[in-house]
Design a protein around this motif. Structure first.
Motif, PDB file in Angstrom:
ATOM      1  N   VAL A  95       0.821  -1.220   0.000  1.00  0.00           N
ATOM      2  CA  VAL A  95       0.000   0.000   0.000  1.00  0.00           C
ATOM      3  C   VAL A  95       0.860   1.278   0.000  1.00  0.00           C
ATOM      4  N   ILE A  96       2.171   1.141   0.253  1.00  0.00           N
ATOM      5  CA  ILE A  96       2.982   2.338   0.513  1.00  0.00           C
ATOM      6  C   ILE A  96       3.035   3.293  -0.686  1.00  0.00           C
ATOM      7  N   SER A  97       3.158   2.760  -1.916  1.00  0.00           N
ATOM      8  CA  SER A  97       3.252   3.681  -3.052  1.00  0.00           C
ATOM      9  C   SER A  97       1.941   4.452  -3.215  1.00  0.00           C
ATOM     10  N   LEU A  98       0.797   3.776  -2.952  1.00  0.00           N
ATOM     11  CA  LEU A  98      -0.503   4.463  -3.036  1.00  0.00           C
ATOM     12  C   LEU A  98      -0.619   5.512  -1.937  1.00  0.00           C
ATOM     13  N   LEU A  99      -0.133   5.139  -0.735  1.00  0.00           N
ATOM     14  CA  LEU A  99      -0.179   6.076   0.389  1.00  0.00           C
ATOM     15  C   LEU A  99       0.669   7.302   0.088  1.00  0.00           C
ATOM     16  N   GLN A 100       1.876   7.046  -0.451  1.00  0.00           N
ATOM     17  CA  GLN A 100       2.800   8.147  -0.762  1.00  0.00           C
ATOM     18  C   GLN A 100       2.149   9.097  -1.775  1.00  0.00           C
ATOM     19  N   ALA A 101       1.540   8.490  -2.819  1.00  0.00           N
ATOM     20  CA  ALA A 101       0.897   9.327  -3.842  1.00  0.00           C
ATOM     21  C   ALA A 101      -0.229  10.146  -3.220  1.00  0.00           C
TER      22      ALA A 101
ATOM     23  N   LEU B  67       9.823   2.935   3.063  1.00  0.00           N
ATOM     24  CA  LEU B  67       9.686   4.180   3.834  1.00  0.00           C
ATOM     25  C   LEU B  67      10.977   4.982   3.770  1.00  0.00           C
ATOM     26  N   SER B  68      12.127   4.282   3.821  1.00  0.00           N
ATOM     27  CA  SER B  68      13.396   5.021   3.797  1.00  0.00           C
ATOM     28  C   SER B  68      13.604   5.665   2.430  1.00  0.00           C
TER      29      SER B  68
ATOM     30  N   ALA C  87      12.586  15.576   2.881  1.00  0.00           N
ATOM     31  CA  ALA C  87      13.126  15.736   4.236  1.00  0.00           C
ATOM     32  C   ALA C  87      12.019  15.940   5.270  1.00  0.00           C
ATOM     33  N   GLY C  88      10.812  16.270   4.792  1.00  0.00           N
ATOM     34  CA  GLY C  88       9.679  16.440   5.717  1.00  0.00           C
ATOM     35  C   GLY C  88       9.061  15.114   6.125  1.00  0.00           C
ATOM     36  N   VAL C  89       9.618  14.024   5.592  1.00  0.00           N
ATOM     37  CA  VAL C  89       9.097  12.689   5.932  1.00  0.00           C
ATOM     38  C   VAL C  89      10.056  12.038   6.911  1.00  0.00           C
ATOM     39  N   LYS C  90       9.580  11.754   8.109  1.00  0.00           N
ATOM     40  CA  LYS C  90      10.423  11.176   9.151  1.00  0.00           C
ATOM     41  C   LYS C  90      10.024   9.717   9.369  1.00  0.00           C
ATOM     42  N   VAL C  91      11.001   8.896   9.627  1.00  0.00           N
ATOM     43  CA  VAL C  91      10.704   7.472   9.804  1.00  0.00           C
ATOM     44  C   VAL C  91      11.254   7.004  11.144  1.00  0.00           C
ATOM     45  N   LEU C  92      10.408   6.277  11.874  1.00  0.00           N
ATOM     46  CA  LEU C  92      10.852   5.609  13.100  1.00  0.00           C
ATOM     47  C   LEU C  92      10.672   4.126  12.859  1.00  0.00           C
ATOM     48  N   ALA C  93      11.683   3.325  13.150  1.00  0.00           N
ATOM     49  CA  ALA C  93      11.500   1.877  13.012  1.00  0.00           C
ATOM     50  C   ALA C  93      11.585   1.269  14.400  1.00  0.00           C
ATOM     51  N   LEU C  94      10.520   0.619  14.827  1.00  0.00           N
ATOM     52  CA  LEU C  94      10.531  -0.014  16.145  1.00  0.00           C
ATOM     53  C   LEU C  94      11.276  -1.351  16.051  1.00  0.00           C
ATOM     54  N   SER C  95      11.805  -1.810  17.202  1.00  0.00           N
ATOM     55  CA  SER C  95      12.671  -2.986  17.198  1.00  0.00           C
ATOM     56  C   SER C  95      11.903  -4.275  16.937  1.00  0.00           C
ATOM     57  N   ARG C  96      10.592  -4.262  17.154  1.00  0.00           N
ATOM     58  CA  ARG C  96       9.731  -5.419  16.849  1.00  0.00           C
ATOM     59  C   ARG C  96       8.305  -4.906  16.733  1.00  0.00           C
ATOM     60  N   ASN C  97       7.369  -5.838  16.522  1.00  0.00           N
ATOM     61  CA  ASN C  97       5.977  -5.432  16.426  1.00  0.00           C
ATOM     62  C   ASN C  97       5.406  -5.170  17.830  1.00  0.00           C
TER      63      ASN C  97
ATOM     64  N   LEU D  40       6.982   1.608  26.342  1.00  0.00           N
ATOM     65  CA  LEU D  40       5.842   1.258  25.487  1.00  0.00           C
ATOM     66  C   LEU D  40       6.303   0.789  24.116  1.00  0.00           C
ATOM     67  N   TYR D  41       7.519   1.208  23.742  1.00  0.00           N
ATOM     68  CA  TYR D  41       8.076   0.805  22.449  1.00  0.00           C
ATOM     69  C   TYR D  41       9.569   1.064  22.495  1.00  0.00           C
ATOM     70  N   ILE D  42      10.299   0.439  21.580  1.00  0.00           N
ATOM     71  CA  ILE D  42      11.745   0.668  21.506  1.00  0.00           C
ATOM     72  C   ILE D  42      12.078   1.067  20.077  1.00  0.00           C
ATOM     73  N   VAL D  43      12.704   2.233  19.935  1.00  0.00           N
ATOM     74  CA  VAL D  43      13.056   2.709  18.600  1.00  0.00           C
ATOM     75  C   VAL D  43      14.403   2.099  18.220  1.00  0.00           C
ATOM     76  N   ALA D  44      14.433   1.370  17.109  1.00  0.00           N
ATOM     77  CA  ALA D  44      15.682   0.750  16.671  1.00  0.00           C
ATOM     78  C   ALA D  44      16.453   1.692  15.740  1.00  0.00           C
ATOM     79  N   ARG D  45      15.722   2.349  14.806  1.00  0.00           N
ATOM     80  CA  ARG D  45      16.372   3.243  13.831  1.00  0.00           C
ATOM     81  C   ARG D  45      15.450   4.411  13.553  1.00  0.00           C
ATOM     82  N   SER D  46      16.028   5.501  13.092  1.00  0.00           N
ATOM     83  CA  SER D  46      15.160   6.603  12.674  1.00  0.00           C
ATOM     84  C   SER D  46      15.813   7.354  11.518  1.00  0.00           C
ATOM     85  N   ILE D  47      14.979   7.978  10.713  1.00  0.00           N
ATOM     86  CA  ILE D  47      15.473   8.737   9.553  1.00  0.00           C
ATOM     87  C   ILE D  47      14.844  10.126   9.574  1.00  0.00           C
TER      88      ILE D  47
END
Ligand code: UDP
Ligand code: MG
Length: 347
Positions: free
Chosen positions: A36-42, A72-73, A80-90, A319-326
């Motif tokens: 769904v990501i390309s549709l969401l991005q559009a 997402l990356s 640059a206005g798009v920020k990404v957080l990747a959690l360490s698991r679900n 509540l969550y653990i952030v593994a990576r962010s962009i």
């Protein structure tokens, strides 16, 4: 677009017009949403020029196992206005949404699903209601398209049950798609309980609220992450974490049973005293014993579920653990357990 002011909205004297937010954050949790990501991005990119203020998009990858993070990356590398957080698991939708809300720096924040079932264009009327002075503008579904009868019936029952259990003013047919003002969001961010039911928590923090109504389309691609089993878990979580109503029902049921048992006992004694024929009584005895044993076990189970919740809350895990962010100024190189509320001003 059809607007209707919900009955939770306080008198208009509490609501004052205000300017557009200096920054609007759009927070989107995603779990295995590659199709769904390309549709969401559009959808989002075509909407942004129509939004009359600055916009940031906070995408939270909730431990996806497909190519979600990669896509997402890529999106974040183009904007640059798009920020990404990747959690360490679900961590589940409610916790992923919490992560996004914690990292959003907007003066107003919109929380929405990734699958375009929450139409992005609805943000425009939501912003208008924000400028009218409302702190919470939720999207209310007046119809659901393309969802099976089981999903419709469970969703219908879910909202009515939640209203009964949580608060009689909890709006029905309203999901998590909503706009929150910064004061309301700051209040919400103080609630750090482990078992989260965000829409109930938003109702709890108060603030002037109103609705914009829409027909909910079907998923743009991919499949639901909330099958019947998860819906059931979500409903029981919401009920148990927000309400002592089940315990009250149990108490009343136990009281009625005890009263009936007492009356039956009196009746049995009277029969003996009056010299009436007394049945050997095995059947009634065993039935009474079963009912009593069953209700005690039921009660214990119910109390147990609350005790389990206390146990979880006492552990006070993040509540969550952030593994990576962009594209986030405080990008973490080490996994970070977020217990304290990140300081939005510092970012
Ligand atoms: N989601 C998530 N973590 C999960 C499950 C779902 O972040 O563990 C996200 C999912 O990617 C979507 C949103 O939550 O953006 C709502 O999920 P879904 O559309 O599957 O729920 P439904 O609309 O069927 O109730
Ligand atoms: Mg959906």
């Amino acid at each position: 677009m059809d607007f209707r002011t919900d009955r939770m909205a306080p008198s208009t004297s509490n609501v004052h017009r205000r300017p557009l937010p200096y920054l609007l954050s759009i927070v989107i949790p995603l779990y295995n949403e590659e199709p769904v990501i390309s549709l969401l991005q559009a959808g989002i990119e075509s909407l942004i020029p129509k939004i009359p203020c600055a916009v940031e998009v906070v995408l939270v990858d909730d431990g996806s196992r497909d190519g979600t993070f990669f896509m997402l990356s890529q999106w974040a590398s183009e904007n640059a206005g798009v920020k990404v957080l990747a959690l360490s698991r679900n961590f589940g939708h409610q916790n992923a949404a919490t992560a996004g809300l914690d990292y959003a720096s907007g003066e107003a924040v919109v929380l929405m699903d990734a699958d375009l079932q929450d139409p992005p264009e609805l943000i425009l009327p939501m912003l208008e209601r924000y400028c009218d002075g409302y702190d919470v503008v939720y999207a209310q579904r007046i119809a659901r398209e393309g969802e099976g009868p089981l999903k419709r019936v469970t969703a219908w029952a879910f909202y009515r049950l939640m209203r009964l259990l949580i608060h009689r003013d909890l709006p029905v047919d309203v999901g998590d798609y909503r706009l929150l003002s910064r004061p309301c969001l700051n209040a919400l961010r103080q609630l750090r309980e482990t078992h989260r039911f965000l829409r109930g928590m938003v109702a709890w923090v108060g603030f002037p609220q109103t609705a914009v109504q829409f027909r909910r389309p079907q998923r743009a691609a991919g499949h639901t992450k909330y099958p019947f089993r998860k819906m059931l878990g979500f409903a029981s979580n919401a009920a148990l974490s927000f309400s002592a109503f089940p315990l009250k029902v149990l108490f009343v049921a136990g009281f009625v049973m005890a009263a009936a048992g007492f009356a039956y006992g009196l009746y049995a004694i009277c029969r003996v005293l009056l010299g009436l024929y007394v049945v050997p009584g095995w059947t009634s005895l065993i039935v009474a014993q079963c009912i009593t044993g069953g209700s005690i076990l039921m009660g214990l189970g119910m109390v147990g579920s609350y005790v389990a919740r206390i146990f979880e809350e006492v552990k006070a895990r993040p509540l969550y653990i952030v593994a990576r962010s962009i594209n986030i100024a405080t990008a973490q190189t080490e996994p970070q357990a977020v217990m304290a509320i990140p300081d939005t001003e510092a970012r």
